[in-house]
Design an enzyme around this catalytic site. Structure first.
Site, PDB file in Angstrom:
ATOM      1  N   SER A 101       0.809  -1.208   0.000  1.00 46.44           N
ATOM      2  CA  SER A 101       0.000   0.000   0.000  1.00 46.44           C
ATOM      3  C   SER A 101       0.852   1.272   0.000  1.00 46.44           C
ATOM      4  O   SER A 101       1.595   1.519  -0.939  1.00 46.44           O
ATOM      5  CB  SER A 101      -0.961  -0.034   1.188  1.00 46.44           C
ATOM      6  OG  SER A 101      -1.938   0.964   1.100  1.00 46.44           O
ATOM      7  N   ASP A 242      -2.442   6.395  -3.609  1.00 48.78           N
ATOM      8  CA  ASP A 242      -1.286   5.774  -2.961  1.00 48.78           C
ATOM      9  C   ASP A 242      -0.781   4.634  -3.839  1.00 48.78           C
ATOM     10  O   ASP A 242      -1.252   4.436  -4.966  1.00 48.78           O
ATOM     11  CB  ASP A 242      -1.617   5.325  -1.542  1.00 48.78           C
ATOM     12  CG  ASP A 242      -2.557   4.136  -1.505  1.00 48.78           C
ATOM     13  OD1 ASP A 242      -3.283   3.918  -2.490  1.00 48.78           O
ATOM     14  OD2 ASP A 242      -2.580   3.419  -0.483  1.00 48.78           O
ATOM     15  N   ASP A 246      -5.855   2.275  -3.447  1.00 54.48           N
ATOM     16  CA  ASP A 246      -7.094   2.125  -2.682  1.00 54.48           C
ATOM     17  C   ASP A 246      -7.337   3.331  -1.776  1.00 54.48           C
ATOM     18  O   ASP A 246      -8.326   3.383  -1.060  1.00 54.48           O
ATOM     19  CB  ASP A 246      -7.118   0.821  -1.877  1.00 54.48           C
ATOM     20  CG  ASP A 246      -6.056   0.748  -0.789  1.00 54.48           C
ATOM     21  OD1 ASP A 246      -5.181   1.646  -0.727  1.00 54.48           O
ATOM     22  OD2 ASP A 246      -6.078  -0.217  -0.005  1.00 54.48           O
TER      23      ASP A 246
END
Length: 447
Positions: A101, A242, A246
């Site tokens: 992430s 990012d 998400d």
């Protein structure tokens, strides 16, 4: 019950140290076995972001899945929400996203989705953990039943069309000058193309991944570069995703950052007016600002709070029938369209409101003045430091100092060895004092 491998968002850690080829292969084998139901050929889709270690983990997962007879479809770099969508759309038994992430390139992770495109329950993750630590040699597929692996090439267009269809019919972005920052991550192709196809004048940054620069000084965790670009090129709006797309934050035409709380306020207000809200409120976490809660209250809407993590937001949404939820950090879940946070889809919904209002972003997306809120992290070696009586006493004193109109949230991170301390209240001086006192107490106890 604590878990050995899974955190709040899949399995995550330093690549080739925590997330090793051996672990990835075992995850593939365990997840493949956990989702084998019936006699059909079982299938998995695997997407990834742009980290160098993605190649290593991808191949190890392929070995694990094919060893237990699961066919593999490789998507290449794709946003996490695209993997979730394609898992369901392609009728796969499981979906995998290789990503850490918003973390730096040194880290990586493995996120799993069930056949419905939703993240796994704690119960399913515990079952997979049990299999990971089991000798699975007796459960390997026979020579004729091994899985096959192939790459599929049309998935980018498929996801772009899905994202575009979330907008009201006939709505276009013509006339909007949009600066989009893809964090050198998974959306570096699909996000600019989707915006361009909708008619926007698109300017890009963070679209040159090299395996090492994901999230580095770009993206939703570092929006300064985007803000500067919007100001320099007189953009109407900036969109910051990012590394796995998400999350989304935005920047107005003046270069001011718009966080997830403001974005949820924009969507909630518009959907209330349009009669689209399935419940009179939204779901957010304990980290969302009190200003959001007060703003929603003024609209006759409530704010349901959960533990930190988009999976917990989604669980509450599904349990109580909400269709808008998210986090201050930019995870925005719109369950009418997606089964997880989708930065591009959330951005498109805000752009739709912007087009309808025909006013500057600074006016449309500033819905409330946030209360003073301070968040600091303390790096720790042991989480039981919060059980220390001296720490507990300081925490209790800080809560009293903030008063009934304030909040103090202290929680161990699910992805890093840190404790996060957040406080907010109307008086900034009280907030600063409360956070510093708690931080000091934890630091001393940890030492």
């Amino acid at each position: 019950m604590s878990r050995k491998y899974f955190g709040t968002d899949g399995i995550r850690g330093l690549a080739n140290s925590v997330i090793t080829p051996e672990l990835a292969m075992k995850v593939g084998m365990a997840a493949g076995l956990a989702f084998q139901r019936g006699d059909h050929r079982h299938r998995v889709v695997i997407g990834k972001d742009t980290r160098l270690s993605g190649y290593m983990i991808e191949n190890a997962l392929v070995a694990g899945f094919t060893a237990v007879g699961v066919d593999v479809m490789l998507l290449g770099p794709m946003p996490t929400p695209a993997v979730a969508m394609l898992t369901n759309s392609l009728r796969c038994d499981i979906g995998v996203m290789i990503s850490a992430s918003h973390n730096p390139y040194e880290d990586n992770g493995i996120k799993l989705f069930g056949p419905d495109g939703f993240k796994l329950s704690d119960e399913t993750e515990r079952a997979i953990e049990a299999l990971i630590d089991t000798n699975l040699s007796s459960r390997l597929a026979g020579s004729r039943d091994l899985g096959r692996a192939r790459r599929i090439d049309d998935v980018h267009a498929r996801y772009i069309e899905f994202a575009k269809r979330t907008l009201p019919r006939g709505l276009r972005l013509d006339g909007l000058r949009v600066v989009v920052d893809c964090a050198n991550g998974a959306a570096y192709k699909v996000a600019p193309e989707a915006l361009w196809e909708l008619g926007a004048d698109v300017i890009t940054i963070g679209v040159e991944p090299d395996g090492f620069n994901i999230n580095r000084d770009v993206g939703s965790t570092a929006p300064r570069a985007l803000a500067q670009k919007v100001r320099d090129l007189r953009g109407d709006i900036g969109i910051a995703l990012d590394g796995d797309a998400d999350r989304v934050l935005m920047v107005d035409e003046k270069g001011h950052v718009i966080d997830g709380d403001q974005l949820m306020a924009v969507v909630a207000s518009d959907w209330k007016d349009e009669g689209k809200l399935t419940q009179p409120g939204i779901v957010a976490t304990v980290m969302s600002n009190l200003g959001l809660e007060r703003y929603l209250g003024g609209l006759g809407l409530q704010l349901e709070r959960t533990a930190v993590g988009d999976r917990y937001v989604l669980e509450r949404m599904r349990a109580q029938g909400y269709n808008v939820g998210g986090e201050q950090s930019g995870h925005i879940i719109l369950s009418d369209f997606a089964t997880t946070g989708d930065g591009l889809v959330a951005a498109l919904q805000v752009l739709a409101v912007l087009k309808k209002a025909d006013r500057p972003v600074s006016e449309v997306c500033h819905r409330f003045d946030p209360l003073p809120q301070i968040l600091k992290n303390v790096r720790i070696r042991r989480r039981k430091v919060l059980d220390d009586p001296k720490v507990a006493a300081v925490i209790e004193g800080a809560r009293k100092q903030l008063g009934d109109g304030g909040r103090l949230v202290i929680r161990p991170s699910g992805t890093e060895p840190v404790i996060r301390v957040m406080a907010e209240a109307d008086d900034r001086a009280n907030v600063e004092t409360a956070v510093d006192e708690v931080i000091d107490a934890i630091t001393k106890a940890a030492a």
